[in-house]
Scaffold this active site. Structure first.
Site, PDB file in Angstrom:
ATOM      1  N   GLU A 154      20.706  69.600   9.802  1.00 34.06           N
ATOM      2  CA  GLU A 154      21.270  67.461   9.388  1.00 34.06           C
ATOM      3  C   GLU A 154      22.164  68.313   8.648  1.00 34.06           C
ATOM      4  OE1 GLU A 154      18.511  64.901   9.023  1.00 34.06           O
ATOM      5  OE2 GLU A 154      20.726  64.679   8.308  1.00 34.06           O
ATOM      6  N   GLU A 158      24.477  65.268   0.013  1.00 37.10           N
ATOM      7  CA  GLU A 158      24.007  64.669  -1.224  1.00 37.10           C
ATOM      8  C   GLU A 158      24.300  63.446  -1.894  1.00 37.10           C
ATOM      9  OE1 GLU A 158      23.025  68.106  -3.913  1.00 37.10           O
ATOM     10  OE2 GLU A 158      22.269  69.031  -2.122  1.00 37.10           O
ATOM     11  N   GLY A 256      41.112  70.596  -5.785  1.00 41.42           N
ATOM     12  CA  GLY A 256      40.649  70.106  -7.053  1.00 41.42           C
ATOM     13  C   GLY A 256      40.621  71.706  -7.412  1.00 41.42           C
ATOM     14  N   CYS A 263      25.836  74.094  -0.108  1.00 43.05           N
ATOM     15  CA  CYS A 263      25.757  73.980   1.270  1.00 43.05           C
ATOM     16  C   CYS A 263      26.651  74.758   1.387  1.00 43.05           C
ATOM     17  CB  CYS A 263      26.254  72.458   1.611  1.00 43.05           C
ATOM     18  SG  CYS A 263      24.327  71.809   1.177  1.00 43.05           S
TER      19      CYS A 263
HETATM   20  C1  UGA Z   1      27.645  69.482   2.593  1.00 41.95           C
HETATM   21  C2  UGA Z   1      28.787  68.305   4.138  1.00 41.95           C
HETATM   22  O1  UGA Z   1      29.353  67.135   3.628  1.00 41.95           O
HETATM   23  C3  UGA Z   1      26.671  67.605   5.008  1.00 41.95           C
HETATM   24  O2  UGA Z   1      27.508  67.013   5.755  1.00 41.95           O
HETATM   25  C4  UGA Z   1      26.130  68.187   5.087  1.00 41.95           C
HETATM   26  O3  UGA Z   1      25.109  68.041   6.312  1.00 41.95           O
HETATM   27  C5  UGA Z   1      25.853  69.305   3.422  1.00 41.95           C
HETATM   28  O4  UGA Z   1      26.804  69.708   3.140  1.00 41.95           O
HETATM   29  C6  UGA Z   1      24.078  70.330   3.701  1.00 41.95           C
HETATM   30  O5  UGA Z   1      24.937  71.487   4.554  1.00 41.95           O
HETATM   31  O6  UGA Z   1      23.487  69.839   3.771  1.00 41.95           O
HETATM   32  P1  UGA Z   1      27.247  68.793   0.471  1.00 41.95           P
HETATM   33  O7  UGA Z   1      26.988  69.863   0.281  1.00 41.95           O
HETATM   34  O8  UGA Z   1      26.203  67.459  -0.221  1.00 41.95           O
HETATM   35  O9  UGA Z   1      27.343  67.791   1.763  1.00 41.95           O
HETATM   36  O10 UGA Z   1      27.940  67.915  -0.265  1.00 41.95           O
HETATM   37  P2  UGA Z   1      30.271  67.764   0.034  1.00 41.95           P
HETATM   38  O11 UGA Z   1      30.542  65.998  -0.397  1.00 41.95           O
HETATM   39  O12 UGA Z   1      30.402  67.988   1.316  1.00 41.95           O
HETATM   40  O13 UGA Z   1      30.806  68.000  -1.194  1.00 41.95           O
HETATM   41  C7  UGA Z   1      30.670  69.634  -1.242  1.00 41.95           C
HETATM   42  C8  UGA Z   1      32.303  70.407  -2.269  1.00 41.95           C
HETATM   43  O14 UGA Z   1      33.468  70.441  -1.223  1.00 41.95           O
HETATM   44  C9  UGA Z   1      31.639  69.381  -3.289  1.00 41.95           C
HETATM   45  O15 UGA Z   1      31.702  70.579  -4.532  1.00 41.95           O
HETATM   46  C10 UGA Z   1      33.123  68.797  -3.361  1.00 41.95           C
HETATM   47  O16 UGA Z   1      33.834  68.404  -4.449  1.00 41.95           O
HETATM   48  C11 UGA Z   1      34.347  69.602  -2.808  1.00 41.95           C
HETATM   49  N1  UGA Z   1      34.774  68.554  -2.101  1.00 41.95           N
HETATM   50  C12 UGA Z   1      35.014  67.756  -0.746  1.00 41.95           C
HETATM   51  C13 UGA Z   1      36.395  68.903  -2.806  1.00 41.95           C
HETATM   52  O17 UGA Z   1      36.958  69.559  -3.334  1.00 41.95           O
HETATM   53  N2  UGA Z   1      37.710  68.147  -2.214  1.00 41.95           N
HETATM   54  C14 UGA Z   1      37.037  67.170  -0.584  1.00 41.95           C
HETATM   55  O18 UGA Z   1      38.049  66.868  -0.487  1.00 41.95           O
HETATM   56  C15 UGA Z   1      35.514  67.476  -0.339  1.00 41.95           C
END
Ligand code: UGA
Length: 448
Positions: A154, A158, A256, A263
């Site tokens: 998947e 979130e 950041g 995940c």
């Molecule tokens: C992540 C993946 O993006 C999904 O594709 C995957 O399905 C999911 O894990 C999973 O394995 O179930 P998620 O954990 O919901 O999704 O969140 P993300 O949007 O990927 O963000 C993860 C972390 O990275 C957050 O702490 C966010 O703040 C950080 N982040 C994200 C950054 O610091 N910089 C960015 O440019 C993007």
């Protein structure tokens, strides 16, 4: 199709509701009776945009039901999806006990000779499919059962998971059975997305490789932010200039305080473990994890450089507790970790988050943390304001007015949501991550 989902966490509940919305008949199985009762009443165990409405809709249409009853739910599904959690164990590897126990239950209640596909959606290390197959057989004992295993990782995020499930970039299905691959292809073929049909090991690895690559991208830009701080460059401009190269792309290039959540930290670590188990030292991933740890420390060091390490005379307003915007989830949230460090050094905290306050309370308790029900409140009499989660609304607050309520106009922006020049014009001492015009010029031109 008749579908059974085991586990009603983010992945299970969202997948179940979305499958039902596509017209399938779904039963969601969970051992937690309280959770199941609530779901059936339309009360969601998690905050996820649009989920409550969707579950209510598909339930009222008679295509979605949650249950604790193994027998009826396993008899129900021709497709049985394992969506249970795979938390890290102490050694950093994925703990697969819930997956194996679900597989055994499937075997135990699988009717004689009725074909079923057992699909793993939980993120599991390469090779787990063999063990899933074994555990289904163990559960079945001497019964004659007829099943195939498949992997269907998947990729939903979130906060936007319902949108993601309907608008995925790709569907990945792995199996050694053509029949199982065809059935799963049927389930997804209406989506406007390529379907990657592959073997089981590749499907399992794709998920880890994708998450680890995205985490690498974040750690990379965070490392670049350090070079920016030392050279007077601005990480936002650098990310913009890099991201416009289509081969790189602009997403996941926001510097950041580091990545968090349930995940990325877990999956990067688990892939590193898997590599080690296969006698391969995946050094790049070691670096990705180290950079992520350091990034948070660099941010907190700015605070200590300004105030010293004793913060007991200070009150900090904090915006953000969730691990990212759009969710109430605080698991492995870097925001929570930063708050703990500040509080550990004596600071009093006043915290607001639009969705994650309840979870933050569970993590942080009441000791030196006050919880506010609006963003404006945390500015009042604060010695500094911290932005720790990238909720877009935090960028659009009435800063010119709100900073007047502060005891001192100081902002530590851990997500680079604000413009340093605009803040300077408001008389704010602004600290970002890798920004030009940051008040902390300790590293400028490499001078410490
Ligand atoms: C992540 C993946 O993006 C999904 O594709 C995957 O399905 C999911 O894990 C999973 O394995 O179930 P998620 O954990 O919901 O999704 O969140 P993300 O949007 O990927 O963000 C993860 C972390 O990275 C957050 O702490 C966010 O703040 C950080 N982040 C994200 C950054 O610091 N910089 C960015 O440019 C993007």
């Amino acid at each position: 199709m008749k579908i059974t989902i085991i586990g009603t966490g983010y992945v299970g509940l969202v997948s179940g509701a979305v499958f039902a919305d596509w017209g399938h008949n779904v039963m969601c199985l969970d051992i937690d009776k309280d959770k199941v009762d609530k779901i059936n009443k339309g009360i969601m165990p998690i905050y996820e945009e649009g989920l409550e409405e969707l579950v209510k809709k598909v339930s009222s249409e008679g295509r979605f039901k949650a249950t604790t009853d193994y027998k009826s739910s396993i008899e129900h599904g021709e497709l049985i999806f394992i969506c249970v959690g795979t938390p890290s164990n102490q050694a950093g590897a994925a703990n697969l006990n819930y997956v194996f126990s679900a597989a055994e239950s499937i075997g135990k209640y699988m009717p004689n000779d009725e074909y079923k596909v057992v699909i793993t959606k939980s993120t599991v290390p390469v090779g787990t499919h063999n063990k899933v197959r074994e555990h289904v057989r163990i559960g079945a004992g001497n019964k004659k059962i007829n099943f195939d295993v498949a992997s269907n990782p998947e990729f939903l995020r979130e906060g936007t998971s319902i949108y993601d499930a309907n608008n995925t970039d790709r569907v990945v299905i792995g199996s050694d059975s053509e029949k199982a691959l065809d059935i799963l292809e049927d389930l997804y073929k209406h989506l406007d997305a390529p379907i990657v049909k592959t073997d089981l090991a590749s499907a399992e690895l794709i998920k880890y490789a994708a998450n680890s690559f995205l985490a690498t991208k974040i750690s990379f830009i965070n490392e670049i932010s350090q070079i920016c701080e030392r050279t007077g460059a601005d990480v936002k401009s650098v990310a913009l200039g890099m991201g416009l190269d289509k081969r790189i792309g602009s997403r996941f290039l926001n510097a950041g305080i580091g990545y968090g959540g349930s995940c990325f930290p877990k999956d990067v670590e688990a892939l590193y473990r898997t590599s080690s188990e296969y006698f391969y030292d995946f050094r790049l991933l070691r670096g990705v994890m180290d950079a992520n740890e350091r990034q948070k420390d660099y941010f907190v060091d700015k605070v200590f450089r300004k105030y010293g390490t004793n913060l007991s005379e200070l009150t900090f307003g904090v915006l953000g507790a969730a691990f990212k915007n759009g969710t109430d989830d605080t698991r492995k949230s870097v925001a929570i970790s930063v708050i703990r460090t500040l509080r550990g050094a004596g600071a009093r905290i006043k915290l607001f988050d639009p969705a994650a306050l309840e979870n933050a309370k569970k993590e942080l308790g009441q000791d030196n943390v006050k919880y506010s029900d609006n963003a404006e409140d945390v500015f009042k009499k604060a010695d500094a304001l911290f932005i720790l989660t990238e909720w877009p609304e935090f960028a659009n607050l009435e800063y010119p007015e709100l900073v007047k309520d502060m005891n001192k106009k100081v902002i530590f922006d851990g997500r680079n949501l604000l413009d340093p020049i605009e803040m300077k014009d408001l008389g704010v001492e602004y600290y970002g991550v890798g920004r030009k015009d940051d008040a902390d010029d300790t590293h400028e031109n490499g001078v410490k």
